[in-house]
Design a protein around this motif. Structure first.
Motif, PDB file in Angstrom:
ATOM      1  N   VAL A  32      16.267 -40.243  -1.277  1.00 62.75           N
ATOM      2  CA  VAL A  32      15.430 -39.091  -0.963  1.00 62.75           C
ATOM      3  C   VAL A  32      15.654 -38.006  -2.003  1.00 62.75           C
ATOM      4  O   VAL A  32      16.784 -37.624  -2.291  1.00 62.75           O
ATOM      5  CB  VAL A  32      15.752 -38.552   0.441  1.00 62.75           C
ATOM      6  CG1 VAL A  32      14.944 -37.287   0.722  1.00 62.75           C
ATOM      7  CG2 VAL A  32      15.463 -39.616   1.486  1.00 62.75           C
ATOM      8  N   THR A  34      14.238 -34.068  -2.908  1.00 62.09           N
ATOM      9  CA  THR A  34      13.503 -32.939  -2.357  1.00 62.09           C
ATOM     10  C   THR A  34      13.693 -31.731  -3.274  1.00 62.09           C
ATOM     11  O   THR A  34      14.441 -31.789  -4.252  1.00 62.09           O
ATOM     12  CB  THR A  34      14.004 -32.581  -0.951  1.00 62.09           C
ATOM     13  OG1 THR A  34      15.374 -32.159  -1.036  1.00 62.09           O
ATOM     14  CG2 THR A  34      13.904 -33.767  -0.005  1.00 62.09           C
ATOM     15  N   GLU A 261       6.398 -31.141  -2.075  1.00 65.15           N
ATOM     16  CA  GLU A 261       7.023 -31.283  -0.764  1.00 65.15           C
ATOM     17  C   GLU A 261       6.019 -31.520   0.356  1.00 65.15           C
ATOM     18  O   GLU A 261       6.394 -31.987   1.435  1.00 65.15           O
ATOM     19  CB  GLU A 261       7.820 -30.011  -0.432  1.00 65.15           C
ATOM     20  CG  GLU A 261       9.187 -29.946  -1.075  1.00 65.15           C
ATOM     21  CD  GLU A 261      10.187 -30.811  -0.325  1.00 65.15           C
ATOM     22  OE1 GLU A 261      10.796 -30.356   0.651  1.00 65.15           O
ATOM     23  OE2 GLU A 261      10.327 -31.986  -0.727  1.00 65.15           O
ATOM     24  N   ARG A 264       5.956 -34.815   2.426  1.00 65.01           N
ATOM     25  CA  ARG A 264       7.167 -34.994   3.234  1.00 65.01           C
ATOM     26  C   ARG A 264       7.134 -34.076   4.457  1.00 65.01           C
ATOM     27  O   ARG A 264       7.515 -34.487   5.561  1.00 65.01           O
ATOM     28  CB  ARG A 264       8.414 -34.706   2.398  1.00 65.01           C
ATOM     29  CG  ARG A 264       9.714 -35.024   3.119  1.00 65.01           C
ATOM     30  CD  ARG A 264      10.928 -34.577   2.329  1.00 65.01           C
ATOM     31  NE  ARG A 264      11.018 -33.128   2.235  1.00 65.01           N
ATOM     32  CZ  ARG A 264      11.532 -32.375   3.213  1.00 65.01           C
ATOM     33  NH1 ARG A 264      11.990 -32.917   4.319  1.00 65.01           N
ATOM     34  NH2 ARG A 264      11.580 -31.063   3.065  1.00 65.01           N
TER      35      ARG A 264
END
Length: 337
Positions: A32, A34, A261, A264
């Motif tokens: 992951v 971010t 983002e 997500r």
């Protein structure tokens, strides 16, 4: 370099560390990545070192230090910094950053308001049981939209046992009007008591809903003004200087991170039945967009350039995300404000 490509790069670094005998773990299927959190830096951050710490039998910061040089020499990466207990903060090379801007803007342009919609809940039926209360009803309606945007289907029933019970509204929000009332009920976290006050109606920066809608309206205005100046949006390098370019404090970098983002956030909001996550993310997008919008149009006698077209494309991508997000919350995104 897109987040998906960066995730593969992170996994490749893990695989190299395993092959070199410095880590003894099973390489995970995904890593992951971010936007950096508080105390972080760069363009992206990953918690892969924390994830691998226990199976590796080593402190997470030591795992991060093992991975750092293998990430730092990868194509498209300018720098890697370890912070906190082992967060890897990654800065992209200028060319990779420019390619990411172009890729994100093109994807938003191609998908429109459906940018960020996915299949996280494909084939799932989410049964919601809510009390007879206005906030619960509004939250459930937003969850239905979010679940559908992730390929699932949500049903809403009343009665016990309740599966969705946000803190009730202290009074009837109807006097605020449909849009402000929905925002007042959806923006706070479900465990927070919503404020049903006229603050949601004021046209100033202290009102998050105003900032979100104003940013969208500003984008639409910029598009109209650009048309009068004879140019349109075209993805490409933004051409910003060191004062407003890709340094860590720039609005363009923050705006890009917020747009990256968005998928997500939508998936998380649907999975956790939390439209408040989307509402707060839209505020983040708006707050990043508003300073950037001042760079879009030529100043004075300046002629429109490829950089202006690219900035307009990024601005329009932000406007698309804001409009699409508000629509999922059941709130109008006006062209003029």
């Amino acid at each position: 370099m897109t987040p998906v490509e960066l995730s593969r790069t992170v996994l490749h670094a893990v695989r190299r560390a395993v092959d070199d005998g410095e880590l003894s773990v099973t390489v995970p299927e995904r890593a992951v990545v971010t936007a950096p959190g508080p105390g972080g830096c760069g363009d992206y951050a990953t918690t892969i070192a924390l994830q691998l710490s226990r199976p590796a039998g080593q402190p997470s910061r030591r795992v991060a230090e093992i991975l750092l040089p293998r990430l730092a020499d990868a194509d498209g990466i300018r720098d890697v910094v370890v912070t906190g207990p082992g967060f890897l903060n990654i800065s992209l090379a200028e060319r990779a950053q420019a390619d990411l801007v172009t890729a994100v803007v093109r994807e938003v342009g191609a998908r429109g308001a459906a940018y960020g919609h996915g299949d996280a809940l494909a084939g799932r039926i989410v049964a919601l049981r809510v009390p007879y209360e206005v906030r619960a009803e509004v939250v459930a309606d937003a969850v239905v939209r979010l679940v559908a945007a992730q390929g699932g289907r949500a049903t809403v029933e009343h009665g016990e046992p309740v599966s969705l019970r946000p803190v009730p509204a202290p009074e009837d929000p109807a006097p605020l009007g449909a849009d402000a009332a929905r925002w007042a009920l959806l923006h706070p976290a479900p465990h927070d008591r919503p404020r049903i006050t006229a603050d949601h109606l004021v046209q100033r920066e202290s009102n998050p809903l105003f900032r979100v809608r104003y940013a969208h309206a500003r984008v639409r205005s910029l598009s109209r003004n650009a048309g009068r100046l004879g140019f349109g949006a075209e993805p490409g390098p933004l051409g910003l200087d060191s004062d407003t370019g890709f340094d860590s404090g720039s609005a363009s970098r923050e705006l890009l991170a917020a747009l990256v983002e968005h998928p997500r956030i939508l998936a998380a909001a649907a999975t956790h039945r939390a439209p408040d996550r989307l509402a707060r993310h839209l505020v983040t997008v708006a707050d990043a967009a508003l300073p950037f919008l001042a760079t879009v149009l030529p100043c004075g006698e300046e002629k429109p350039s490829a950089a202006h077209r690219a900035r307009l494309a990024l601005a329009e991508a932000a406007g698309t995300v804001l409009a699409g997000g508000l629509s999922l919350l059941g709130i109008d995104a006006p062209e003029h404000l």
